[in-house]
Design a protein around this motif. Structure first.
Motif, PDB file in Angstrom:
ATOM      1  N   LEU A 174     -19.869  -2.448 -46.252  1.00 20.02           N
ATOM      2  CA  LEU A 174     -18.691  -1.772 -45.701  1.00 20.02           C
ATOM      3  C   LEU A 174     -18.703  -0.258 -45.918  1.00 20.02           C
ATOM      4  O   LEU A 174     -18.021   0.460 -45.172  1.00 20.02           O
ATOM      5  CB  LEU A 174     -17.418  -2.354 -46.339  1.00 20.02           C
ATOM      6  N   ARG A 175     -19.428   0.215 -46.896  1.00 22.23           N
ATOM      7  CA  ARG A 175     -19.378   1.645 -47.248  1.00 22.23           C
ATOM      8  C   ARG A 175     -19.880   2.511 -46.094  1.00 22.23           C
ATOM      9  O   ARG A 175     -20.964   2.316 -45.563  1.00 22.23           O
ATOM     10  CB  ARG A 175     -20.213   1.916 -48.509  1.00 22.23           C
TER      11      ARG A 175
ATOM     12  N   PHE B 236     -19.134   2.562 -43.050  1.00 19.36           N
ATOM     13  CA  PHE B 236     -19.442   1.803 -41.842  1.00 19.36           C
ATOM     14  C   PHE B 236     -18.123   1.283 -41.246  1.00 19.36           C
ATOM     15  O   PHE B 236     -17.732   0.133 -41.464  1.00 19.36           O
ATOM     16  CB  PHE B 236     -20.381   0.650 -42.176  1.00 19.36           C
ATOM     17  N   PRO B 237     -17.395   2.123 -40.503  1.00 19.08           N
ATOM     18  CA  PRO B 237     -16.060   1.724 -39.990  1.00 19.08           C
ATOM     19  C   PRO B 237     -16.107   0.505 -39.080  1.00 19.08           C
ATOM     20  O   PRO B 237     -15.144  -0.267 -39.043  1.00 19.08           O
ATOM     21  CB  PRO B 237     -15.590   2.974 -39.241  1.00 19.08           C
ATOM     22  N   TYR B 238     -17.186   0.320 -38.360  1.00 22.46           N
ATOM     23  CA  TYR B 238     -17.279  -0.853 -37.489  1.00 22.46           C
ATOM     24  C   TYR B 238     -17.208  -2.141 -38.315  1.00 22.46           C
ATOM     25  O   TYR B 238     -16.474  -3.088 -37.978  1.00 22.46           O
ATOM     26  CB  TYR B 238     -18.587  -0.799 -36.697  1.00 22.46           C
ATOM     27  N   ALA B 239     -17.963  -2.187 -39.407  1.00 23.25           N
ATOM     28  CA  ALA B 239     -17.935  -3.362 -40.282  1.00 23.25           C
ATOM     29  C   ALA B 239     -16.580  -3.491 -40.972  1.00 23.25           C
ATOM     30  O   ALA B 239     -16.085  -4.614 -41.172  1.00 23.25           O
ATOM     31  CB  ALA B 239     -19.049  -3.260 -41.310  1.00 23.25           C
TER      32      ALA B 239
ATOM     33  N   MET C 123     -13.704  -0.940 -54.462  1.00 20.66           N
ATOM     34  CA  MET C 123     -14.165  -1.017 -53.073  1.00 20.66           C
ATOM     35  C   MET C 123     -13.065  -0.602 -52.106  1.00 20.66           C
ATOM     36  O   MET C 123     -13.301   0.182 -51.165  1.00 20.66           O
ATOM     37  CB  MET C 123     -14.633  -2.433 -52.758  1.00 20.66           C
ATOM     38  N   LEU C 124     -11.838  -1.060 -52.336  1.00 24.73           N
ATOM     39  CA  LEU C 124     -10.718  -0.700 -51.458  1.00 24.73           C
ATOM     40  C   LEU C 124     -10.400   0.790 -51.560  1.00 24.73           C
ATOM     41  O   LEU C 124     -10.120   1.452 -50.547  1.00 24.73           O
ATOM     42  CB  LEU C 124      -9.491  -1.528 -51.812  1.00 24.73           C
TER      43      LEU C 124
ATOM     44  N   LEU D 152     -21.550 -10.497 -42.545  1.00 28.24           N
ATOM     45  CA  LEU D 152     -20.160 -10.354 -42.980  1.00 28.24           C
ATOM     46  C   LEU D 152     -19.499 -11.716 -43.158  1.00 28.24           C
ATOM     47  O   LEU D 152     -18.843 -11.986 -44.179  1.00 28.24           O
ATOM     48  CB  LEU D 152     -19.382  -9.509 -41.970  1.00 28.24           C
ATOM     49  N   GLN D 153     -19.663 -12.609 -42.185  1.00 31.14           N
ATOM     50  CA  GLN D 153     -19.066 -13.936 -42.279  1.00 31.14           C
ATOM     51  C   GLN D 153     -19.666 -14.734 -43.432  1.00 31.14           C
ATOM     52  O   GLN D 153     -18.941 -15.454 -44.152  1.00 31.14           O
ATOM     53  CB  GLN D 153     -19.270 -14.700 -40.964  1.00 31.14           C
ATOM     54  N   THR D 154     -20.983 -14.592 -43.628  1.00 30.90           N
ATOM     55  CA  THR D 154     -21.636 -15.331 -44.713  1.00 30.90           C
ATOM     56  C   THR D 154     -21.122 -14.867 -46.073  1.00 30.90           C
ATOM     57  O   THR D 154     -20.852 -15.687 -46.972  1.00 30.90           O
ATOM     58  CB  THR D 154     -23.156 -15.135 -44.643  1.00 30.90           C
TER      59      THR D 154
END
Length: 458
Positions: free
Chosen positions: A291-292, A294-297, A329-330, A264-266
């Motif tokens: 992100l799809r 995957f609420p944690y991400a 995406m949003l 994610l950071q990369t």
């Protein structure tokens, strides 16, 4: 008395003399049947029986062969009989007759007779033609054999092919072996940039399978791919992001591994830097795959300033390609949470679903969108001339209307744009109806605009 004696002599010996003269004349004739005199076994004074001389040679084409039976048959001039047949001269009729010989009659049983009667008879000419055909077939068979030998010489023996196939099976690689070899080549310092690009292309094809993507992670390949995102070569960055996005798509195991490895950071860092458009498109693809569902991400995305990075990217993009991808995406993230919340009303759902509802409750995406000014950014996409871009913007505006409704109502440019677009698409629908064409796409665009206007008025 002498007269009587002469008369008796004449009546007694004259017939015998005539008989012997006739037999002598018959024997002396060059008859086609080659007859010889034999004793009459039946004691008939009026008949003499003869047999066929088997050594007599007759030309086949001049004779008609008659098939003898157990009964006497009249033998016509020019007809020939098989060897061993009995031929006699009927003294009453003066005609020759023929029947089966003793040896032939010995084997002439009723079953054999019926079998012979069923068999067709053939003339000498037909027999000659059949013989010619047999010889021709033999010559053809010889040629076919030579041709088969010639063809066979062009191919390898079966046993040799089996040995080669067995060796090939030993050389066949599984997907796991291929990925292991590709990763070793990718990490090798001797590999050129072109070779690495080719390797990444092969990996992207392989990781579309869920098992292969998970195996790649277990091999440490995920770390290697993330390193490619930090490369100074834009081509390696683009290819690495493509492989990562394909491995993450609909693969929860890889999604978890990617977050644990700092993907994610990369990805956010790559988006925030001044990279070419084609690189950012592939990075956005990888981000959306991560992100799809995957609420944690998603929660970590918001906490690490993901919306700010996307906002800057949205403002900098004037072509609309990146804007459309960001808005899509949003919108997907908003709809996911809404769908989970609606499904959560079902009391039959298991504990895993309850955990997902809890995780999504911790993602305050719509509130963050309002704070980051997305309620005013998304309507800018309606200015595009592309129908697809407008459709994505309308869908996102409807999804964000829960928190952005007040701002929509106060945005005069948005209100004017909706009225103008509605008139435009209604005209398109009318034009298609006049032409007899039916295109539900423009009708759906009108429905989206009307739905948004109804919410704004309500």
């Amino acid at each position: 008395m002498r007269l009587l004696s002469s008369s008796c002599f004449t009546s007694t010996f004259l017939p015998l003399l005539l008989l012997f003269c006739h037999i002598a004349s018959v024997i002396s004739q060059k008859s086609d049947s080659a007859l010889t005199v034999v004793e009459n076994p039946e004691g008939d004074d009026e008949e003499e029986e003869v047999t066929v001389d088997p050594e007599k040679e007759v030309e086949e084409e001049e004779l008609e062969v008659i098939q003898p039976t157990e009964e006497w048959q009249t033998l016509k001039p020019g007809q020939a009989v098989p060897a061993g047949s009995h031929v006699r001269l009927n003294l009453q009729t003066g005609q020759r007759e023929v029947r089966l010989g003793e040896e032939q009659r010995k084997y002439w049983t009723q079953g054999h007779r019926e079998e012979e009667e069923d068999q067709p008879s053939f003339s000498p000419e037909e027999l000659k033609q059949a013989l010619k055909k047999i010889k021709a077939d033999m010559n053809t068979g010889s040629k076919d054999t030579e041709q088969q030998d010639s063809v066979a010489s062009k191919f390898r023996p079966l046993e040799e092919l089996k040995r080669d196939m067995a060796q090939l099976e030993m050389l066949v690689e599984t997907d796991v072996q291929i990925m292991k070899r590709l990763l070793e080549q990718l990490n090798s310092s001797n590999s050129t940039t072109e070779q690495r690009l080719s390797i990444l292309l092969e990996l992207e094809y392989l990781v579309h399978q869920v098992d292969n993507a998970q195996t790649l992670c277990s091999m440490g390949g995920l770390h290697t791919i993330l390193q490619g995102l930090n490369s100074s070569d834009f081509r390696l960055q683009e290819s690495s992001a493509f492989v990562l996005g394909s491995a993450l798509a609909s693969n929860p195991v890889v999604q978890v591994k990617a977050v644990e490895n700092g993907a994610l950071q990369t990805l956010l860092t790559t988006l925030a830097t001044a990279e070419p458009l084609h690189v950012k498109k592939k990075v956005l693809f990888a981000m959306a795959s991560l992100l799809r569902n995957f609420p944690y991400a998603q929660r970590h995305f918001l906490s690490h300033g993901g919306l700010q990075v996307l906002s800057e990217l949205f403002k900098a993009d004037r072509g609309g390609v990146l804007r459309t991808r960001i808005v899509t995406m949003l919108c997907d993230m908003i709809n996911e949470k809404e769908l989970i919340s609606q499904t959560g009303l079902d009391s039959v759902l298991d504990s895993s679903h309850e955990e997902r509802v809890r995780q999504y409750s911790e993602v305050s995406l719509q509130g963050a969108l309002l704070e980051e000014g997305w309620c005013g950014l998304v309507p800018e996409l309606l200015e595009s001339t592309e129908h697809d871009y407008r459709e994505k913007a309308l869908q996102a505006l409807l999804a964000m209307s829960t928190v952005c409704l007040d701002q929509y109502r106060s945005d005069s440019s948005l209100l004017g744009a909706l009225v103008s677009l509605k008139d435009q698409y209604e005209e398109m629908v009318q034009s298609e109806m006049i032409l007899g064409e039916e295109n539900s796409y423009f009708s759906e665009m009108v429905e989206l605009i009307v739905a948004l206007q109804v919410r704004m008025k309500g």
